[in-house]
Write a protein that holds these residues in place. Structure first.
Motif, mmCIF file in Angstrom:
data_model
loop_
_atom_site.group_PDB
_atom_site.id
_atom_site.type_symbol
_atom_site.label_atom_id
_atom_site.label_comp_id
_atom_site.label_asym_id
_atom_site.label_seq_id
_atom_site.Cartn_x
_atom_site.Cartn_y
_atom_site.Cartn_z
ATOM 1 N N TRP A 29 56.588 32.951 40.546
ATOM 2 C CA TRP A 29 55.442 32.202 41.051
ATOM 3 C C TRP A 29 55.812 31.082 42.007
ATOM 4 C CZ3 TRP A 29 50.087 32.502 40.720
ATOM 5 C CH2 TRP A 29 49.664 33.713 40.181
ATOM 6 N N PHE A 42 43.797 45.328 50.178
ATOM 7 C CA PHE A 42 43.340 43.950 50.298
ATOM 8 C C PHE A 42 44.468 43.089 49.750
ATOM 9 C CE2 PHE A 42 41.656 40.106 48.331
ATOM 10 C CZ PHE A 42 40.876 39.585 49.356
ATOM 11 N N SER A 43 44.846 42.053 50.488
ATOM 12 C CA SER A 43 45.977 41.233 50.067
ATOM 13 C C SER A 43 45.711 39.779 50.432
ATOM 14 C CB SER A 43 47.231 41.737 50.798
ATOM 15 O OG SER A 43 48.375 41.215 50.211
ATOM 16 N N ARG A 44 46.408 38.880 49.741
ATOM 17 C CA ARG A 44 46.221 37.459 50.059
ATOM 18 C C ARG A 44 46.686 37.183 51.490
ATOM 19 N NH1 ARG A 44 49.374 32.971 47.573
ATOM 20 N NH2 ARG A 44 48.174 31.211 48.318
ATOM 21 N N SER A 51 53.420 34.472 44.298
ATOM 22 C CA SER A 51 53.425 35.887 44.660
ATOM 23 C C SER A 51 53.513 36.172 46.156
ATOM 24 C CB SER A 51 52.183 36.565 44.088
ATOM 25 O OG SER A 51 51.035 36.227 44.807
ATOM 26 N N GLY A 101 52.124 40.316 52.058
ATOM 27 C CA GLY A 101 51.362 40.302 50.805
ATOM 28 C C GLY A 101 51.876 41.389 49.877
ATOM 29 N N ASN A 102 51.663 41.178 48.584
ATOM 30 C CA ASN A 102 52.122 42.175 47.605
ATOM 31 C C ASN A 102 51.417 43.511 47.811
ATOM 32 O OD1 ASN A 102 53.744 40.267 46.518
ATOM 33 N ND2 ASN A 102 52.466 39.857 44.733
ATOM 34 N N GLN A 133 49.891 44.467 50.405
ATOM 35 C CA GLN A 133 50.246 44.950 51.746
ATOM 36 C C GLN A 133 51.559 45.743 51.697
ATOM 37 O OE1 GLN A 133 51.177 41.707 54.371
ATOM 38 N NE2 GLN A 133 50.975 42.936 56.217
ATOM 39 N N VAL A 183 42.423 30.695 43.759
ATOM 40 C CA VAL A 183 42.026 31.142 42.415
ATOM 41 C C VAL A 183 40.675 30.531 42.050
ATOM 42 C CG1 VAL A 183 42.639 30.931 39.962
ATOM 43 C CG2 VAL A 183 44.379 31.588 41.617
ATOM 44 N N ALA A 202 37.860 32.022 44.222
ATOM 45 C CA ALA A 202 37.549 33.389 43.787
ATOM 46 C C ALA A 202 36.639 33.346 42.565
ATOM 47 C CB ALA A 202 38.831 34.142 43.467
ATOM 48 N N PRO A 241 44.988 43.453 44.561
ATOM 49 C CA PRO A 241 45.530 42.606 43.495
ATOM 50 C C PRO A 241 44.461 42.382 42.427
ATOM 51 C CG PRO A 241 44.874 41.254 45.369
ATOM 52 C CD PRO A 241 44.536 42.667 45.737
ATOM 53 N N TRP A 283 41.212 37.584 38.474
ATOM 54 C CA TRP A 283 40.427 37.220 37.294
ATOM 55 C C TRP A 283 40.092 38.455 36.456
ATOM 56 C CZ3 TRP A 283 40.165 32.477 35.475
ATOM 57 C CH2 TRP A 283 40.365 31.425 36.349
ATOM 58 N N GLY A 284 41.082 39.296 36.302
ATOM 59 C CA GLY A 284 40.932 40.470 35.447
ATOM 60 C C GLY A 284 40.109 41.597 36.031
ATOM 61 N N THR A 300 48.058 45.715 41.885
ATOM 62 C CA THR A 300 49.192 44.816 41.670
ATOM 63 C C THR A 300 48.675 43.606 40.914
ATOM 64 O OG1 THR A 300 50.865 43.380 42.669
ATOM 65 C CG2 THR A 300 48.955 43.904 44.034
ATOM 66 N N HIS A 301 49.512 43.066 40.020
ATOM 67 C CA HIS A 301 49.016 42.041 39.097
ATOM 68 C C HIS A 301 50.136 41.096 38.683
ATOM 69 C CE1 HIS A 301 51.024 43.988 35.661
ATOM 70 N NE2 HIS A 301 50.888 45.067 36.408
ATOM 71 N N SER A 342 53.800 42.227 39.942
ATOM 72 C CA SER A 342 54.194 41.661 41.235
ATOM 73 C C SER A 342 55.721 41.561 41.408
ATOM 74 C CB SER A 342 53.536 40.301 41.447
ATOM 75 O OG SER A 342 53.843 39.444 40.380
HETATM 76 C C1 LIG Z 1 42.418 34.557 42.881
HETATM 77 C C2 LIG Z 1 43.515 35.198 42.092
HETATM 78 C C3 LIG Z 1 43.277 35.606 40.792
HETATM 79 C C4 LIG Z 1 44.264 36.279 40.062
HETATM 80 N N1 LIG Z 1 43.968 36.706 38.816
HETATM 81 C C5 LIG Z 1 44.896 37.418 38.121
HETATM 82 C C6 LIG Z 1 44.586 37.952 36.848
HETATM 83 O O1 LIG Z 1 43.498 37.777 36.301
HETATM 84 N N2 LIG Z 1 45.550 38.646 36.198
HETATM 85 C C7 LIG Z 1 46.788 38.863 36.749
HETATM 86 O O2 LIG Z 1 47.614 39.517 36.127
HETATM 87 N N3 LIG Z 1 47.103 38.391 37.986
HETATM 88 C C8 LIG Z 1 46.192 37.679 38.672
HETATM 89 N N4 LIG Z 1 46.490 37.198 39.916
HETATM 90 C C9 LIG Z 1 47.829 37.485 40.486
HETATM 91 C C10 LIG Z 1 47.763 38.626 41.498
HETATM 92 O O3 LIG Z 1 47.074 39.760 41.002
HETATM 93 C C11 LIG Z 1 49.178 39.092 41.871
HETATM 94 O O4 LIG Z 1 49.959 37.971 42.205
HETATM 95 C C12 LIG Z 1 49.184 40.084 43.018
HETATM 96 O O5 LIG Z 1 50.444 40.737 43.059
HETATM 97 C C13 LIG Z 1 48.910 39.407 44.348
HETATM 98 O O6 LIG Z 1 48.868 40.370 45.384
HETATM 99 P P1 LIG Z 1 48.683 39.919 46.930
HETATM 100 O O7 LIG Z 1 49.928 39.150 47.320
HETATM 101 O O8 LIG Z 1 48.598 41.201 47.678
HETATM 102 O O9 LIG Z 1 47.454 39.113 47.039
HETATM 103 C C14 LIG Z 1 45.534 36.507 40.643
HETATM 104 C C15 LIG Z 1 45.786 36.034 41.943
HETATM 105 C C16 LIG Z 1 44.798 35.390 42.661
HETATM 106 C C17 LIG Z 1 45.079 34.909 44.059
#
Ligand SMILES: Cc1cc2nc3c(=O)[nH]c(=O)nc-3n(C[C@H](O)[C@H](O)[C@H](O)COP(=O)(O)O)c2cc1C
Length: 363
Positions: A157, A185-187, A204, A215-216, A218, A249, A252, A283, A286-287, A312-313, A342
């Motif tokens: 993180w 879709f990615s951050r 992440s 992005g993850n 991505q 977060v 969202a 990703p 929020w579940g 991804t999570h 991740s």
């Molecule tokens: C707004 C937000 C909410 C998230 N909620 C969760 C969650 O509920 N559970 C979880 O395991 N990860 C959660 N994550 C982590 C992301 O799922 C994870 O870091 C993912 O690999 C990010 O992918 P990205 O880089 O493509 O956005 C959250 C991340 C963000 C930004």
């Protein structure tokens, strides 16, 4: 070396070890310097305790002494793994290209921490006795236990991972029948990161060797497309999310609670009608599905198409996202999603190919 000298050296060594652990979050050069100092201190520590090794023949009579030696050997092994992976990560020697040295380094540091705890439990009485020893041992146990679980998490993180996208993307092909579109879709791409990518840190994120952010989802989408073939597109929100991950977060959550999803588009523009399968990489937020992804899934043009969720999570797996996807879309959602933690992304290319092959068998 006198008892006082040994005590000072051992204290310094302990301090260096923990400074090294925390140094994970400090500048790289400082972390490397702490690592070298720790190794030098360890050599001195072993030199100062050379008598133990000389008398080893006579000191292995009972189980406790053998356990102690096993502990020391394992500790030495984990420090060796720390040193070798550290040298590889620093790039001082061209060691094993395909090896995930970061995982080795982190694993070895957690192992060393736990083994160090047992080492101190046995030998700490030289310096601290009675109630203080019990208290310190208790605190050490809590610290070792917390670090065991927290270090890998914190590392992921608070540390961006540097990857070579071209090397990660290539792998076994597992093309699917018909026309395939991978949508992600990615951050990264949906966040107002500062111009200076070096100033960006936090949850992440991955970088390529030139420092660019990836992005993850991505990264996963690029791997998926390489394996499955077909086209690729991104879901982009009209307004960018804030750069701080905590702010994103929070935002969202507000969007989800209020039911005010952002407006979005697919880039480049694609004609969804021509595809048989859409692989949706997102990703977990929020579940469940990020609001823009839920918006995409509800597109009428997806009706009747095969929709394959790749999630991804950060530990939550697919959460409720697949059930929510089924409620949202008129597409036929694949039975099993592919979930990728991740931290596992850099080593997930084969897992993706295997998943796609299983999917193809069921088609
Ligand atoms: C707004 C937000 C909410 C998230 N909620 C969760 C969650 O509920 N559970 C979880 O395991 N990860 C959660 N994550 C982590 C992301 O799922 C994870 O870091 C993912 O690999 C990010 O992918 P990205 O880089 O493509 O956005 C959250 C991340 C963000 C930004």
């Amino acid at each position: 070396m006198g008892t006082r000298g040994k005590k000072l050296l051992d204290l310094a060594l302990l301090g260096l070890f923990f400074a090294g652990l925390l140094g994970l979050f400090l500048p790289r050069r400082l972390h490397e310097a702490l690592g070298i100092l720790f190794l030098l201190g360890l050599l001195l520590h072993n030199g100062a305790n050379a008598g133990y090794y000389r008398a080893l023949g006579q000191s292995l009579r009972n189980v406790s002494q053998r356990v102690n030696l096993a502990n020391i050997m394992l500790l030495a092994g984990s420090v060796l793994a720390l040193a070798v992976s550290g040298v590889a990560l620093a790039g001082w020697l061209p060691l094993g290209e395909g090896v995930n040295w970061r995982a080795w380094h982190l694993g070895a540091s957690v192992a060393a921490l736990v083994l160090l705890f047992f080492h101190l439990l046995r030998h700490g009485r030289r310096y601290v006795r009675g109630r203080r020893f019990t208290l310190l041992a208790g605190a050490g146990f809590v610290l070792a236990a917390v670090s065991f679980f927290a270090l890998p998490y914190l590392d992921r993180w608070y540390h961006t991972v540097v990857v070579n996208p071209a090397a990660l993307v290539a792998g076994e092909k597992a093309s699917l029948p018909g026309r395939v579109l991978t949508v992600y879709f990615s951050r990264v791409g949906n966040t107002a990161f500062p111009e200076d990518a070096d100033a960006v840190s936090g949850a992440s994120l991955m970088r390529d060797e030139a420092g660019g952010l990836i992005g993850n989802a991505q990264m996963i989408a690029a791997m998926v497309q390489n394996a499955a073939g077909g086209d690729q597109a991104a879901i982009l929100t009209a307004a960018k999310y804030p750069a701080g991950s905590r702010d994103t977060v929070r935002q969202a959550k507000t969007e989800m609670e209020r039911g005010t999803p952002p407006s979005w588009r697919v880039f480049p523009r694609v004609n969804l009608a021509v595809y048989d399968t859409v692989i949706l990489v997102y990703p977990l937020w929020w579940g469940t599905l990020p609001p823009a992804v839920a918006g995409f899934a509800s597109e009428p043009a997806l009706a009747g198409k095969r929709l394959v969720p790749v999630v991804t999570h950060g530990g939550g797996g697919a959460g409720d996202s697949v059930e929510d996807l089924r409620k949202t879309t008129k597409a036929r959602v694949a039975e099993e999603p592919l979930t990728i933690y991740s931290s596992d992304i850099p080593s997930s290319r084969q897992k993706i190919a295997d998943y796609l092959k299983r999917l193809r068998e069921k088609m």
